[in-house]
Design a protein around this motif. Structure first.
Motif, PDB file in Angstrom:
ATOM      1  N   PHE A 110       0.862  -1.184   0.000  1.00 27.72           N
ATOM      2  CA  PHE A 110       0.000   0.000   0.000  1.00 27.72           C
ATOM      3  C   PHE A 110       0.901   1.237   0.000  1.00 27.72           C
ATOM      4  CE2 PHE A 110      -2.606  -3.184   2.482  1.00 27.72           C
ATOM      5  CZ  PHE A 110      -3.322  -3.589   1.369  1.00 27.72           C
ATOM      6  N   PRO A 111       0.899   2.000  -1.105  1.00 30.49           N
ATOM      7  CA  PRO A 111       1.899   3.062  -1.256  1.00 30.49           C
ATOM      8  C   PRO A 111       1.678   4.247  -0.326  1.00 30.49           C
ATOM      9  CG  PRO A 111       0.344   3.119  -3.069  1.00 30.49           C
ATOM     10  CD  PRO A 111       0.014   1.897  -2.272  1.00 30.49           C
ATOM     11  N   HIS A 112       0.458   4.369   0.230  1.00 34.65           N
ATOM     12  CA  HIS A 112       0.173   5.533   1.068  1.00 34.65           C
ATOM     13  C   HIS A 112       0.441   5.260   2.544  1.00 34.65           C
ATOM     14  CE1 HIS A 112      -3.312   2.984   1.015  1.00 34.65           C
ATOM     15  NE2 HIS A 112      -3.925   3.687   1.939  1.00 34.65           N
ATOM     16  N   MET A 113       1.068   4.144   2.828  1.00 34.65           N
ATOM     17  CA  MET A 113       1.373   3.810   4.222  1.00 34.65           C
ATOM     18  C   MET A 113       2.849   3.461   4.347  1.00 34.65           C
ATOM     19  SD  MET A 113      -1.576   1.076   5.029  1.00 34.65           S
ATOM     20  CE  MET A 113      -3.252   1.412   4.535  1.00 34.65           C
ATOM     21  N   LEU A 121      -1.451  -2.832   9.777  1.00 36.23           N
ATOM     22  CA  LEU A 121      -2.876  -2.614   9.499  1.00 36.23           C
ATOM     23  C   LEU A 121      -3.644  -3.925   9.281  1.00 36.23           C
ATOM     24  CD1 LEU A 121      -5.118  -0.411   9.046  1.00 36.23           C
ATOM     25  CD2 LEU A 121      -4.680  -0.723   6.613  1.00 36.23           C
TER      26      LEU A 121
ATOM     27  N   ARG B 125      -9.690   2.214   4.003  1.00 36.47           N
ATOM     28  CA  ARG B 125      -8.270   2.332   4.311  1.00 36.47           C
ATOM     29  C   ARG B 125      -7.364   2.274   3.100  1.00 36.47           C
ATOM     30  NH1 ARG B 125      -8.150   1.961   9.913  1.00 36.47           N
ATOM     31  NH2 ARG B 125      -6.106   2.899   9.633  1.00 36.47           N
ATOM     32  N   ILE B 126      -7.835   1.656   2.015  1.00 33.10           N
ATOM     33  CA  ILE B 126      -6.943   1.441   0.877  1.00 33.10           C
ATOM     34  C   ILE B 126      -7.356   2.287  -0.336  1.00 33.10           C
ATOM     35  CG2 ILE B 126      -5.914  -0.294  -0.657  1.00 33.10           C
ATOM     36  CD1 ILE B 126      -5.311  -0.663   2.361  1.00 33.10           C
ATOM     37  N   PRO B 129      -8.329   6.639   0.402  1.00 30.49           N
ATOM     38  CA  PRO B 129      -7.179   7.528   0.616  1.00 30.49           C
ATOM     39  C   PRO B 129      -6.327   7.709  -0.647  1.00 30.49           C
ATOM     40  CG  PRO B 129      -7.261   5.850   2.338  1.00 30.49           C
ATOM     41  CD  PRO B 129      -8.301   5.492   1.329  1.00 30.49           C
ATOM     42  N   GLN B 130      -6.142   6.623  -1.390  1.00 26.79           N
ATOM     43  CA  GLN B 130      -5.320   6.739  -2.599  1.00 26.79           C
ATOM     44  C   GLN B 130      -6.044   7.504  -3.695  1.00 26.79           C
ATOM     45  OE1 GLN B 130      -2.853   3.324  -3.850  1.00 26.79           O
ATOM     46  NE2 GLN B 130      -3.726   2.257  -2.102  1.00 26.79           N
TER      47      GLN B 130
END
Lengths: 263, 210
Positions: A110-113, A121, B125-126, B129-130
């Motif tokens: 997941f690129p935003h984490m 998560l 969550r996935i 946000p992206q």
């Protein structure tokens, strides 16, 4: 790892199957991509699925955790059994996926984490672990993957090999009974791929049940207990690596191996 | 004169903000509908989006203000203005959101599914946000456009900034200069918004670059 053949066969026969797939069929439009594929993976063993591209290797693997929905067949992972003909309930699906960890060709972090959050998560959301507990496990796994100080980085700041090891850690954090690898090194250059294969080898020696779709013949030869050859949507041959890779019974296998080794 | 024009500023901002909020609120179900598995749902949402987007805001405004009534109740000018601008916004925003979701790699859905995330967790969550990061520049861009488009409600007598500018222009001897003054206020409002959007875009790009 057992050293001689007799020992290997004995071990394999004594252990219950961790993965059992039977009669797996799937059609995309008019094209039958899987023709009644059956496969047994004993607990604690490594199965390598090899074969030419378009053979249905990845599709077969992706059917095992139902990322791809087969038209028919029975899938068993650990104690979870799903018969496609009887329908798939949300609860069965969740249980099946919990018991199978999956590693993708393109990592799919997941690129935003951050790396750490990628690993914590899922533990929190899927297993209901506390954040502290999840972080402790994540740190442990990162250390084991040789990435002890990568936790606070974002995935795009990591090399491909590092990202793939993070992806393996993310899957392992959920405590799967089986790990499924879909061409885990195909997007990496050979040197970097070696880091990932090293980690996988270690995992195998610790007794993790693994199914690996791969083009890495060296890995198949040295690490796997069983090699399964697929072509045109079917399993054409399976057996111990030294048999299948060195004395293939099927002409199609010989042709494929010849092409791979000539490259 | 400055006072009179600036007195319309709160209303301009209120109309922009509420129309944007209404548009966003309506755009979410439309976006989901555009991606729905059932073809009839997709078709209906497609028609609605094209209907909202395809008619000029001014025409929507007149249709709603003069054409909609329930018994003796008619919409207020402000209400009609917000509704018209909000409807058109929802059509555009649904398209922006749809495109942004498309920009989230298919591998992300798969990874979430393989990890055993529920659909709700995957969205929260996935995906969202992206997608939000991808949609942000276009979203702010629309907000800036809407800030200016809100001026059309002056045509039905809502006393926002442009309406008041017109009053001043007619009653004072400053002529076109009052419009220049109003133009400066619009720029003063939209320029920082644009800058903020570009700034956060660069930052977010770093965070989610693949």
């Amino acid at each position: 790892m057992p050293s001689d053949d007799a020992d290997l066969v004995h071990t394999v026969a004594a252990e219950p199957a961790a993965v059992r797939v039977s009669g797996l069929s799937k059609t995309f439009g008019a094209h039958q991509v899987l023709k009644s594929v059956s496969l047994d993976v004993p607990k604690g063993s490594v199965t390598a699925i090899i074969g030419p591209s378009g053979a249905g290797k990845s599709t077969a693997l992706r059917c095992m955790n139902l990322l791809e929905r087969p038209d028919s067949g029975v899938i068993q992972i650990g104690s979870h059994i799903i018969d496609i003909d009887h329908g798939v309930s949300t609860r069965n699906l969740a249980a099946l996926r919990r018991s199978a960890g999956m590693v993708f060709q393109n990592f799919n972090l997941f690129p935003h984490m951050t790396v750490l959050r990628n690993i914590t998560l899922p533990q929190q959301r899927v297993l209901g672990r506390s954040r502290d507990e999840a972080e402790a496990i994540a740190h442990q796994l990162l250390a084991r993957m040789g990435l002890p100080d990568k936790g606070s980085q974002y995935p795009n700041k990591c090399s491909g090999g590092q990202q793939q090891r993070v992806a393996i850690a993310r899957a392992l954090a959920l405590g799967p009974e089986v790990m499924l690898f879909d061409e885990p090194t195909s997007a990496l250059d050979p040197e970097v791929g070696a880091e990932v294969l090293e980690v996988m080898k270690e995992l195998a020696s610790e007794g993790m049940t693994m199914v690996v779709v791969t083009h890495e013949m060296g890995f198949a030869a040295r690490v796997s207990d069983q090699v399964v050859v697929m072509a045109d949507g079917g399993v054409i041959e399976k057996g111990a690596p030294q048999d299948v890779l060195h004395h293939p019974e099927h002409e199609r296998t010989a042709r494929f191996l010849h092409a791979v080794l000539e490259r | 004169m400055i006072r009179t024009i600036l007195a319309g500023l709160p209303l301009t901002l209120l109309i922009t903000a509420t129309a944007m909020a209404l548009g966003t609120l309506l755009a979410v179900p439309l976006t989901l509908g555009l991606r729905a598995g059932a073809p009839p749902v997709r078709w209906v949402c497609r028609v609605v989006v094209d209907l909202f987007r395809g008619v000029p805001q001014l025409v929507w405004l007149f249709i709603i203000y003069y054409g909609v009534s329930a018994g003796d109740a008619r919409p207020t000018a402000l209400g009609a203005g917000v509704a018209a601008l909000g409807l058109v916004a929802s059509g555009y925003l649904a398209e922006i959101f749809r495109g942004a979701l498309k920009g989230v790699a298919a591998g992300q859905w798969e990874a979430a599914a393989a990890l055993g995330f529920s659909p709700a967790t995957t969205w929260a969550r996935i995906l969202t946000p992206q997608a939000a990061r991808v949609a942000l520049p276009a979203y702010t861009n629309y907000a800036i456009a809407l800030l200016k488009d809100s001026a059309i409600v002056s045509t039905i007598g809502v006393a926002e900034m442009v309406f008041r500018t017109g009053q001043v222009a007619r009653t004072s001897d400053m002529g076109v200069f009052v419009y220049v003054f109003t133009a400066v206020i619009y720029i003063a409002l939209s320029a920082p918004l644009g800058m903020l959007s570009r700034r956060s875009d660069i930052k977010l790009r770093e965070a989610v670059a693949r």
